[in-house]
Design an enzyme around this catalytic site. Sequence first.
Site, mmCIF file in Angstrom:
data_model
loop_
_atom_site.group_PDB
_atom_site.id
_atom_site.type_symbol
_atom_site.label_atom_id
_atom_site.label_comp_id
_atom_site.label_asym_id
_atom_site.label_seq_id
_atom_site.Cartn_x
_atom_site.Cartn_y
_atom_site.Cartn_z
ATOM 1 N N GLN A 44 8.817 -40.636 -2.510
ATOM 2 C CA GLN A 44 8.830 -39.374 -1.759
ATOM 3 C C GLN A 44 8.411 -38.211 -2.650
ATOM 4 O O GLN A 44 8.277 -37.091 -2.177
ATOM 5 C CB GLN A 44 10.236 -39.103 -1.198
ATOM 6 N N ARG A 87 18.700 -38.357 4.948
ATOM 7 C CA ARG A 87 18.372 -37.419 6.017
ATOM 8 C C ARG A 87 19.502 -36.390 6.189
ATOM 9 O O ARG A 87 20.103 -36.280 7.239
ATOM 10 C CB ARG A 87 18.133 -38.174 7.316
ATOM 11 N N CYS A 88 19.687 -35.621 5.127
ATOM 12 C CA CYS A 88 20.962 -34.966 4.949
ATOM 13 C C CYS A 88 20.890 -33.544 4.455
ATOM 14 O O CYS A 88 21.875 -32.828 4.513
ATOM 15 C CB CYS A 88 21.704 -35.732 3.870
ATOM 16 N N GLU A 129 15.690 -32.916 9.111
ATOM 17 C CA GLU A 129 17.034 -33.490 8.985
ATOM 18 C C GLU A 129 18.042 -32.909 9.976
ATOM 19 O O GLU A 129 19.159 -33.414 10.097
ATOM 20 C CB GLU A 129 17.546 -33.287 7.553
HETATM 21 N N1 MCN Z 1 7.447 -29.241 11.707
HETATM 22 C C1 MCN Z 1 6.827 -28.415 12.616
HETATM 23 N N2 MCN Z 1 7.282 -27.123 12.793
HETATM 24 C C2 MCN Z 1 8.357 -26.666 12.114
HETATM 25 C C3 MCN Z 1 9.028 -27.518 11.209
HETATM 26 C C4 MCN Z 1 8.530 -28.813 11.008
HETATM 27 O O1 MCN Z 1 5.888 -28.838 13.277
HETATM 28 N N3 MCN Z 1 8.796 -25.422 12.284
HETATM 29 C C5 MCN Z 1 6.909 -30.564 11.409
HETATM 30 C C6 MCN Z 1 6.382 -30.599 9.975
HETATM 31 O O2 MCN Z 1 5.182 -30.009 9.784
HETATM 32 C C7 MCN Z 1 6.445 -32.064 9.638
HETATM 33 C C8 MCN Z 1 7.716 -32.499 10.370
HETATM 34 O O3 MCN Z 1 7.918 -31.550 11.432
HETATM 35 O O4 MCN Z 1 5.307 -32.717 10.126
HETATM 36 C C9 MCN Z 1 8.953 -32.472 9.449
HETATM 37 O O5 MCN Z 1 8.905 -31.310 8.678
HETATM 38 P P1 MCN Z 1 10.024 -30.766 7.698
HETATM 39 O O6 MCN Z 1 11.203 -30.372 8.460
HETATM 40 O O7 MCN Z 1 9.384 -29.785 6.813
HETATM 41 O O8 MCN Z 1 10.492 -32.023 6.837
HETATM 42 P P2 MCN Z 1 9.644 -32.791 5.726
HETATM 43 O O9 MCN Z 1 8.278 -32.948 6.183
HETATM 44 O O10 MCN Z 1 9.923 -32.232 4.402
HETATM 45 O O11 MCN Z 1 10.287 -34.226 5.838
HETATM 46 C C10 MCN Z 1 11.488 -34.538 5.173
HETATM 47 C C11 MCN Z 1 12.606 -34.841 6.123
HETATM 48 C C12 MCN Z 1 13.641 -35.574 5.377
HETATM 49 S S1 MCN Z 1 14.278 -34.836 4.012
HETATM 50 C C13 MCN Z 1 14.018 -36.827 5.734
HETATM 51 S S2 MCN Z 1 15.260 -37.557 4.873
HETATM 52 C C14 MCN Z 1 13.350 -37.504 6.811
HETATM 53 C C15 MCN Z 1 12.735 -36.597 7.786
HETATM 54 O O12 MCN Z 1 12.089 -35.607 7.220
HETATM 55 N N4 MCN Z 1 12.749 -38.675 6.583
HETATM 56 C C16 MCN Z 1 11.898 -39.185 7.545
HETATM 57 N N5 MCN Z 1 12.129 -37.173 8.846
HETATM 58 C C17 MCN Z 1 11.592 -38.429 8.721
HETATM 59 N N6 MCN Z 1 10.778 -38.933 9.671
HETATM 60 C C18 MCN Z 1 10.195 -40.139 9.473
HETATM 61 N N7 MCN Z 1 9.385 -40.633 10.437
HETATM 62 N N8 MCN Z 1 10.404 -40.859 8.338
HETATM 63 C C19 MCN Z 1 11.228 -40.422 7.377
HETATM 64 O O13 MCN Z 1 11.404 -41.135 6.279
HETATM 65 CU CU1 CUN Z 2 18.642 -35.695 2.131
HETATM 66 S S1 CUN Z 2 17.405 -37.326 2.556
HETATM 67 MO MO1 CUN Z 2 15.641 -36.393 2.773
HETATM 68 O O1 CUN Z 2 16.175 -35.131 1.766
HETATM 69 O O2 CUN Z 2 14.615 -37.152 1.775
#
Ligand code: MCN
Ligand code: CUN
Length: 831
Positions: free
Chosen positions: A245, A392-393, A766
């Site tokens: 990651q 996911r926390c 999350e």
């Molecule tokens: N998004 C959006 N508009 C927003 C916020 C987010 O369209 N205002 C979209 C983002 O652009 C992205 C998705 O939603 O495509 C998730 O965005 P974000 O909240 O920024 O999270 P991350 O991309 O950093 O993903 C990490 C987060 C975490 S920490 C875990 S744990 C987790 C999760 O995402 N693991 C996942 N969702 C998951 N989903 C899948 N399918 N697989 C994982 O391993």
């Molecule tokens: Cu807390 S699990 Mo995600 O932050 O990769």
Amino acid sequence: MSSESDNTTEPTEYQHDDDGGPQPEKHCGHGRGGMGEEVTRKEDKRFITGRGNYVDDIKKPRMLHCEIVRSPHAHARIEDIDGSRAMALDDVVAVLTADDLLEHGLATMPTLMDDTQDVLVNDKVKFQSQEVAAVIATDRYAAKDGAEKVEVEYDVLDPVIGAEEALEDDAPVIREELDDQDDNHIFDWETGDAEATDAVFDAADVTVEEQMEYQRLHPAPIETCGCVADWDPGDDKMTVHMTSQAPHAHRTLFSQVSGIPEHKVRIVSPDVGGGFGNKVPIYPGYVVAAAASYVLERPVKWVEERSENIQTTGFARDYDMTGELAATENGEIKGVKVDVLADHGAYNAAAQPSKFPAGFFNIFTGSYDIEAAHGSLTAAYTNTAPGGVAYRCSFRVTEAVYLIERMVKVLADELDLDPAEIRRRNFIPSDAFPYESATGWNYDSGDYEKALDKALEMADYDHYREEQQRRIEEDADKLIGIGISSFTEVVGAGPGKQCDIAGIEMFDSADLRVNPTGNAVLRVGVQTQGQGHETTFAQIIAEELGMDVDNIVVEHGDTDTEPYGLGTYGSRSTPVAGAAAAVAARKVRDKAKSIAANELEAAEEDIEWDRESGEFHVAGAPERSITITEIAAGAYMNHPGSEEPGLEATNYYDPPEMTYPFGSYIVIVEVDRETGEVDFEKFVAVDDCGNRINPMIIEGQIHGGLAQGIGTAMMEHVTYDDNGNVTGGDFMNYLLPTAKEIPNFDTGHTVTPSPHHPIGAKGVGESPTVGSPPAIVNAVVDAMSHSGVSHVEMPMTPDAVWEALDEAELTLEPSANVDFAFDTSEEPADD
Ligand code: MCN
Ligand code: CUN
């Protein structure tokens, strides 16, 4: 690093949809695939057609396979390891032990935080299935056969299972190799103001207390961890394709552990089949594979089996919490206390809550304006796998949200107040932002009541309250329970105070290049594992540059080509790397403006950018316009003398604050009094993640996270027996929800942009896992609270629910129990 950089903020420029709800999304309207459009996921074509490329798909010439020999005991001293019978097998090439690694300085590796872990056990095994030796062979089966032939002599010691037991005076010391460690105590931690909180509790009309355990869970991504390490003695370069990651952070770690200079280490994270936090740390298998490749000068593949993944890689939670609230008689919460006993396993991978990442636990005051707060925590080593931080926390936010949202329900019951009403009385008002909590956290924006109101309406709340009462009065077999969680998340690590790792402030990066023919490549330092970054990051660029989303490709996961980034976790990709992408695009736009002036033969001051049409035009003469695509060639071949050729920009974004997404979830359950089974009647999730990039992807994130929340509340638990055997260590015993257990979700949203984020977006990945478990537990408790049930521990199996109800009804009215208590004194009458 200063946050005063050129991180231009114009967050509300295209705030376009404020009313949310299940009705169809309103789009920006320009149809190029920008912000707010439900662009179909670009990555899905290769996934759906079976063309994804995962670590185990990678095959290299002369590649060897690595199998790890693991300890059957949880606590044991290694007397001897004999690999000769394994070596005698034709296809076995090598057997590695700690001694071999020691020779190359690879005997230990850093855990995610604050500790060092043996790569292969040196001296003493500290948890079941810990890595003891490795067998390298020409194919996987041979490696497995070889592993079975490695003979290890153990001197078995008493294992220590459970944090409470670990802290008893006569408990065997697990980490005796550490200086100053003569017990299993890792650290104590405190937050907030104890004195002020005590004063508030002393003066309160009412106080409530509840003990609740957040059980040990496992992220359980569908793809387990693995890698292909390939040492190239010609270039002195180590390439590792791995399930990561955070490829750049892992490169730095690899370099530090191995001594290979960082520019001679290349980490490639290909398609990743889910991470959920499991792929944030590095694991011994990666290091062993790299060491083997270095020694044998051949590529080496290591891929875990399911049970290895569940039993040895980072678990999550395992927090035993006692919460207390102090309030006035009309339910105004004055103070909150929490005391935690944390099981960190055999190595401390979870860190102190005062530091990143576990420091996010500080958000236990939740969505409420609470005067005083105090938290304390004790962490212990046990003979179980290390971990504790990620699933996911948002790094312990899950536990914090569970604590406060459960406690609010406990208080509501004590005061006989409606749980929606008590929340309303305590929410941080929408005009109080930016808001500093009693634990010192700076919330950026929120409108909690709006989200709750929307959820109440979507859930048909009043109707179900009436139905609930009716069932109670009718003494019905199936009780109705209504659970609420109005959670606040914190994502986007982040600024210094909360996210300081050894002096490093956390940032992320984006590098945008527009090609002469007008399409573009965006490279980012974060790494998707299913979240759809290839689509949503392209949408940010499409929006900012007026390009078509199909003309933008997003690359990630290769440290040789991507800008340095800290990776995807804590839902930080959108808040941090998404911001970097927007700022990089704006830099490109600035440069494009002077080229536009050149092409349109006008002064630069007279050139205007029109977001709606995605064009530059001459002020007062909209027909004299040009798109970025049209001027791209000019940037290279016909650039104005005042500019360098080319059209590209890089941004390293150092966020001024974190973002605080929130939501209100309402869960309505039916609890069967005869069997303890719980059925979901209705599941409403209203989320607010600020401005939304792709509503469909967000909805996908919510659905997946709610499913995991249901798994958490109802099914999942990594369990151990007294000997330290993992009894929940495979998918037969660690129950994940399937489509059968998942109800329909009614999702809705509100939009409260982040004021400091360039596109006003907050993370969302999350929120559903963080927010839903307390709503589900609150619902089940709510179904039984008229009988005096105040808590049911997760996972709420039918057994646990039945017992809670049975016990409560026994205490309440002994005569009413004939239906539930088994009477074993008599044979059933045979009539
Ligand atoms: N998004 C959006 N508009 C927003 C916020 C987010 O369209 N205002 C979209 C983002 O652009 C992205 C998705 O939603 O495509 C998730 O965005 P974000 O909240 O920024 O999270 P991350 O991309 O950093 O993903 C990490 C987060 C975490 S920490 C875990 S744990 C987790 C999760 O995402 N693991 C996942 N969702 C998951 N989903 C899948 N399918 N697989 C994982 O391993
Ligand atoms: Cu807390 S699990 Mo995600 O932050 O990769």
